[in-house]
Write an enzyme that holds these catalytic residues in place. Structure first.
Site, PDB file in Angstrom:
ATOM      1  N   CYS A 145      38.315  36.958  48.947  1.00 32.65           N
ATOM      2  CA  CYS A 145      37.624  37.039  47.662  1.00 32.65           C
ATOM      3  C   CYS A 145      36.163  37.448  47.880  1.00 32.65           C
ATOM      4  CB  CYS A 145      37.775  35.737  46.879  1.00 32.65           C
ATOM      5  SG  CYS A 145      37.346  35.906  45.117  1.00 32.65           S
ATOM      6  N   HIS A 148      43.192  35.855  46.215  1.00 37.08           N
ATOM      7  CA  HIS A 148      43.303  34.602  46.964  1.00 37.08           C
ATOM      8  C   HIS A 148      44.710  34.490  47.546  1.00 37.08           C
ATOM      9  CE1 HIS A 148      39.502  32.654  45.821  1.00 37.08           C
ATOM     10  NE2 HIS A 148      39.634  33.313  44.681  1.00 37.08           N
ATOM     11  N   GLU A 176      45.905  32.296  49.455  1.00 34.60           N
ATOM     12  CA  GLU A 176      46.336  30.893  49.461  1.00 34.60           C
ATOM     13  C   GLU A 176      46.819  30.431  48.091  1.00 34.60           C
ATOM     14  OE1 GLU A 176      42.150  30.629  47.969  1.00 34.60           O
ATOM     15  OE2 GLU A 176      43.284  31.935  49.321  1.00 34.60           O
TER      16      GLU A 176
END
Length: 214
Positions: free
Chosen positions: A79, A187, A189
């Site tokens: 990011c 992102h 994750e």
């Protein structure tokens, strides 16, 4: 082992949990001497480019990251962390970045080419389009949807660094890379199986690099 750089502006908890789900060992630290023990680094980030670079410069992490990359060790920016890899941002007039990749970061204009307005930030799930599907970071990764939250976008003339793009009223560099320097605008994750596959591949690249270095 992976090292997550903690400079006070990262999504540390979600990245840490993702690495735990993948069974990768990791450390979280702001100390270069601790991070030096890692085999690959992750530079997360949420918030202001200007504030992030101020912290990295003041803490000596800018010099540490540049030395790390110069030694050929892997780095993944996430990011804001990806945006910091580039030369500069127009935020706060002009803020110099890490200058590890060519390009600059500008704010989404919020006005499309046809004059219509659109929402900024770019937030939510969006489709990936692979530019370099054979890159090791994208091995066995589905060309699916990933989760974005950003008001600024990278502009680069260096097509070779674009591993995957998305589209939000314009082309959005989504995965970038050159040598040992890698980044995702989204992102991973928080991006379900697609994102976890990319993190898994990064860990595998780090592991392979360790074996290659002997």
């Amino acid at each position: 082992m992976l090292g997550i750089i903690d400079y006070g502006m990262g999504n540390l908890h979600s990245v840490s949990k993702a690495l735990e789900r993948l069974s990768w060992s990791y450390i979280v630290s702001e100390q270069p001497e601790e991070l030096q023990k890692a085999d690959g680094l992750i530079l997360p980030g949420v918030g202001s480019f200007h504030d992030a670079m101020s912290i990295l410069n003041e803490t000596g992490l800018t010099a540490f990251i540049k030395d790390w990359v110069d030694e050929g060790k892997p780095l993944l920016g996430i990011c804001l962390g990806m945006q910091l890899l580039f030369e500069e941002s127009e935020e706060n007039k002009r803020t110099k970045g890490l200058s590890l990749l060519p390009g600059r970061v500008i704010r989404f204009p919020g006005v499309a080419t046809d004059g219509s307005t659109y929402k900024v930030p770019h937030m939510g799930w969006n489709q990936l389009t692979f530019r370099k599907p054979n890159h090791p970071l994208l091995t066995d990764v589905e060309e699916g949807h990933v989760y974005f939250v950003h008001s600024y976008v990278v502009k680069t003339d260096a097509d070779d660094v674009l591993l995957a793009t998305s589209h939000y009223y314009e082309t959005v560099p989504a995965v970038v890379g050159r040598g040992n320097i890698l980044g995702t605008q989204f992102h991973p994750e928080k991006s379900s199986n697609v994102g976890m596959s990319i993190l898994r591949n990064y860990g595998a690249m780090v592991e392979k690099g360790v074996k290659a270095r002997g």
